[in-house]
Design an enzyme around this catalytic site. Structure first.
Site, PDB file in Angstrom:
ATOM      1  N   THR A  69       0.854  -1.188   0.000  1.00  0.00           N
ATOM      2  CA  THR A  69       0.000   0.000   0.000  1.00  0.00           C
ATOM      3  C   THR A  69       0.887   1.234   0.000  1.00  0.00           C
ATOM      4  O   THR A  69       2.056   1.167   0.402  1.00  0.00           O
ATOM      5  CB  THR A  69      -0.856   0.073   1.278  1.00  0.00           C
ATOM      6  OG1 THR A  69       0.039   0.216   2.404  1.00  0.00           O
ATOM      7  CG2 THR A  69      -1.706  -1.158   1.448  1.00  0.00           C
ATOM      8  N   ASP A  70       0.333   2.363  -0.425  1.00  0.00           N
ATOM      9  CA  ASP A  70       1.047   3.612  -0.183  1.00  0.00           C
ATOM     10  C   ASP A  70       0.940   3.893   1.319  1.00  0.00           C
ATOM     11  O   ASP A  70       0.097   3.321   2.026  1.00  0.00           O
ATOM     12  CB  ASP A  70       0.478   4.771  -1.022  1.00  0.00           C
ATOM     13  CG  ASP A  70       1.478   5.930  -1.117  1.00  0.00           C
ATOM     14  OD1 ASP A  70       2.451   5.951  -0.330  1.00  0.00           O
ATOM     15  OD2 ASP A  70       1.290   6.813  -1.974  1.00  0.00           O
ATOM     16  N   TRP A  71       1.791   4.783   1.807  1.00  0.00           N
ATOM     17  CA  TRP A  71       1.949   4.990   3.246  1.00  0.00           C
ATOM     18  C   TRP A  71       0.650   5.488   3.902  1.00  0.00           C
ATOM     19  O   TRP A  71       0.164   6.568   3.580  1.00  0.00           O
ATOM     20  CB  TRP A  71       3.103   5.955   3.485  1.00  0.00           C
ATOM     21  CG  TRP A  71       4.422   5.260   3.700  1.00  0.00           C
ATOM     22  CD1 TRP A  71       5.294   5.479   4.736  1.00  0.00           C
ATOM     23  CD2 TRP A  71       5.014   4.220   2.905  1.00  0.00           C
ATOM     24  NE1 TRP A  71       6.371   4.627   4.622  1.00  0.00           N
ATOM     25  CE2 TRP A  71       6.235   3.845   3.524  1.00  0.00           C
ATOM     26  CE3 TRP A  71       4.636   3.524   1.751  1.00  0.00           C
ATOM     27  CZ2 TRP A  71       7.069   2.847   3.021  1.00  0.00           C
ATOM     28  CZ3 TRP A  71       5.471   2.535   1.246  1.00  0.00           C
ATOM     29  CH2 TRP A  71       6.667   2.208   1.878  1.00  0.00           C
TER      30      TRP A  71
END
Ligand code: BGC
Length: 755
Positions: free
Chosen positions: A264-266
């Site tokens: 996932t993105d952060w």
């Protein structure tokens, strides 16, 4: 199997991935081991493996860190931002890595070189720096499209065209991975704007999604086998991309055969269980909340153990199975590496700069010029990158005035003094001042107003004027039409007054565009003699600018996005950067902040960039693919042939000018039998070697059928090559056609192909 033998086997496996001729292949061993390890892991360990260790437990300077499990010899994986180089903030006191990273030119500059070999080398340079500090995976390259000139992260992306993006992205991945470090394609998918990004719903139809926004990812996945893919913050047709099983499991993994890690993105998405069941393998940066939430979902039956196991398996496979190239690259001497990367950053910057105008051939600068007046804040505080996670904290930057003095040009003393008093006193060499670069840049102040009298006095002290106009983009926000695309009153009157005064004295005026993306040029371009786009050119930018201005290097960069005359004419301007769909706040992170939901409908479908311009026959300031050189190239002998797996377009290119240079050949095509497709699209390209005056080279551009296929959604055929007469154009830009030829392509009507 006992724990002891399992551990021994794991160690054997770890050793064996470095050897080549084992009786049992490493993948046999891996699949056997993975099952064994999986069945011996506790539920808590599995949950830990699919969630990063969190900011607080990551080693200082690393962007993310995965969990290790010592009893099985499962190592950590260290993840590090990209994509402009490695982002480590070495200025922090407790940071103990020895390397001082190189800020390479930003992605748009690299793509503007249209040079896949050069991009490979930059990837390799970044990969080598990452290996020096034992990072396993770089969080780049960015494969999103530059759909709109105001996109906040355009500088981290390559182009408005998916084939150019996919090919340049593949070269970057191959370069990074050639030294054993993994690369990550991000942000999957449709992160084409930044405003309210975690609550922004992108609405786009399937055909447009496949043919434009997913296409670059597909090419890069298939051609370069990246280690990882990172999902995006935005929602796609109502679903968070990290929770979208059609996107992750169906398209990426099943159709394209991607077998790496999906992360996932952060802090994106709202539901860890949904992320895991959609096919995410790694939730980043990971938190105790994520772990508790997964545990709860397992207990309630919302998440099944086999779904968790599937994610764990991929993480184990990557952690235990280094890239084969890891063993063959030996760490080189650090000083040599950084020295080589410095030169590479300069070469890459010079190759990506685009000469837009050279009226009266005032460039390269002639021998009678020794003193230059440098107007514009950007001449003194040049921007070498945008803000945010992509910003590399380099040890220095070469501002444009320093580039000039490295080439022994003097400058107007009066102007220098005025600017010294005007500009903020920050250290012009430091790019680490702003906490890794998410905040605002303290050096960014408005341009100074100069009176005509002042300009007249400065003119007497100089043989030429350079005016730098700059724009600073950054992650988390988009640019604005008024402040960024448009030229301010002060800027316009500076350009006009300087031009009038200098041109009266027959002294050249050159504008350097230190910008991430297109800006308005129509209202002022005619005043000046030359315009060079330096982009956000990395730490060596000032030197590279003078490599071009002096003619030490012939410019060979070409635009990777169209430069419109007016922003509002673009179809993608409609609804940008999003409209509020409800006043009711929605969660944007798991257990975190709330925001008002917004949406952008991609109503223009594929009418993005040059497709928009060609379709509606708008006139454009500078077309996609455009770039001037100090020489001319002619094309002859164009020939198009259909081969079993591709179309080959061959031609002869001759340098008919007076200086050596490299040409950029672009091949566009259109299926002329189709009534609904009225414009040509880029299908392939090639940068030639440097040709001396009068030298010719035979060039072949190979276009795999994949690039000619369309996505048939109406009949459910998926990707297919349509039969028809295709016109192929060899061109110097989307609007500068040099030759064309029509051939009949047989096509493929099986209607069974997909992926
Ligand atoms: C960005 C990613 C980046 C990550 C880690 C996010 O805000 O969107 O591109 O890799 O942070 O820094």
């Amino acid at each position: 199997m006992t724990m002891k033998t399992l551990r021994q086997l794991t160690i054997v496996t770890l050793l064996c991935v470095f050897c080549n001729n084992n009786a049992k292949t490493s993948s046999d061993l891996m699949s056997y081991d993975l099952k064994e390890i999986l069945s011996n892991l506790s539920v808590q360990e599995k949950i830990e493996l699919v969630t990063g260790v969190g900011y607080e437990y990551s080693p200082k300077g690393m962007t993310g860190y995965t969990t290790s499990i010592e009893r099985f010899g499962i190592p950590h994986m260290a993840l590090l931002d990209g994509p402009q180089g490695i982002r480590i903030d070495w200025s922090k006191k407790d940071f103990n890595y020895s390397i001082r990273p190189t800020a390479f030119p930003t992605a748009t500059v690299l793509a503007s070189s249209w040079d896949e070999n050069l991009v490979f080398k930059v990837g390799e340079g970044i990969g080598k720096e990452a290996r020096h500090i034992y990072a396993d995976i770089i969080l780049g390259p960015g494969i999103n499209l530059q759909r709109n000139p105001l996109g906040g992260r355009n500088f981290e992306y390559y182009s408005e065209d998916p084939i150019l993006t996919g090919r340049i992205g593949s070269s970057m991945v191959q370069g990074i991975q050639s030294v054993g470090v993994g690369a990550t394609l991000k942000h999957f998918v449709a992160n084409n704007s930044e405003t309210n990004r975690a609550a922004l719903n992108i609405i786009v139809d399937e055909k447009t999604l496949r043919e434009l926004y997913l296409r670059g990812f597909k090419i890069a996945v298939q051609d370069s086998q990246p280690r990882a893919v990172m999902t995006a913050y935005n929602l796609l047709n109502g679903v968070h991309t990290s929770q979208d099983s059609k996107l992750i499991t169906q398209i990426l993994k099943k159709e394209w055969g991607f077998d790496g890690i999906v992360m996932t993105d952060w802090k994106s998405g709202t539901d860890p269980a949904k992320q895991i069941s959609a096919g995410v393998n790694l939730i980043m940066p990971g938190s105790s909340n994520d772990r508790a939430s997964i545990k709860k979902s397992l207990q309630s039956g919302k998440l099944r153990m086999e779904q968790l196991d599937r994610s764990v398996k991929e993480v184990l496979r990557a952690a235990l199975n280094p890239l084969p190239t890891l063993s063959s690259y030996k760490l080189s001497n650090k000083e040599n590496l950084l020295k080589n990367n410095r030169s590479l950053a300069r070469v890459a910057a010079a190759n990506g700069m685009v000469l837009l105008r050279n009226k009266g051939k005032k460039l390269p600068l002639k021998g009678n010029i020794s003193e230059i007046a440098f107007f514009g804040n950007g001449s003194y505080h040049s921007l070498i990158s945008g803000l945010g996670s992509g910003r590399v904290c380099s040890t220095y930057r070469v501002n444009i005035i320093e580039g000039a003095s490295n080439f022994s040009y003097g400058q107007s003393k009066l102007l220098e003094e005025i600017m010294r008093n005007y500009l903020p006193k920050s250290n012009p060499h430091s790019v680490c001042d702003y906490g890794g670069g998410f905040g605002q840049d303290p050096e960014l102040i408005d341009e100074r107003n100069f009176s005509e009298k002042e300009i007249g006095l400065i003119e007497r002290q100089s043989d030429a004027a350079i005016i730098t106009l700059r724009r600073l983009p950054g992650e988390g926000k988009d640019l604005s039409e008024e402040d960024h695309f448009e030229v301010s009153q002060t800027e316009r009157s500076l350009v006009r007054s300087v031009s009038e005064i200098y041109r009266n004295k027959k002294k050249p005026v050159i504008v350097i565009l230190n910008v991430p993306a297109p800006i308005e040029t129509e209202s002022w371009a005619d005043f000046v003699d030359a315009i060079l786009v330096s982009w956000l050119g990395g730490q060596e930018m000032g030197n590279a600018v003078f490599d071009i201005l002096t003619g030490k290097q012939n410019p060979s960069g070409h635009l990777t996005a169209s430069w419109p005359k007016k922003y509002s004419e673009l179809q993608s301007a409609h609804g940008f950067p999003g409209i509020v769909t409800s006043e009711k706040l929605i969660p944007i992170f798991a257990g975190g902040d709330m925001a008002k939901p917004t949406k952008i409908e991609y109503l223009e479908q594929d009418a993005v960039g040059y497709r928009d311009i060609l379709q509606s026959q708008k006139s454009v300031a500078y077309p996609f693919g455009f770039g001037l050189h100090y020489t001319e190239f002619e094309l002859s002998n164009m020939n198009v042939k259909q081969r079993p797996h591709n179309v080959e377009v061959s031609m002869t290119i001759t340098n008919t000018g007076e200086v050596s240079g490299a040409d950029v050949i672009q091949v566009y095509s259109v299926n002329s039998d189709k009534d609904d497709v009225k414009y040509r699209e880029l299908k392939g390209f090639r940068k030639t070697d440097i040709l001396s005056p009068k030298q010719s080279a035979d060039v072949t551009v190979t276009i795999p059928y994949r690039e000619l296929e369309i996505f048939d959604n109406d009949n459910g055929c998926g990707w297919m090559l349509e039969q028809g007469s295709y016109q192929f154009f060899a061109a110097h830009s989307s609007q500068h056609i040099m030759s064309s030829q029509i051939i009949e392509l047989k096509g493929d009507h099986s209607c069974e192909k997909n992926g």
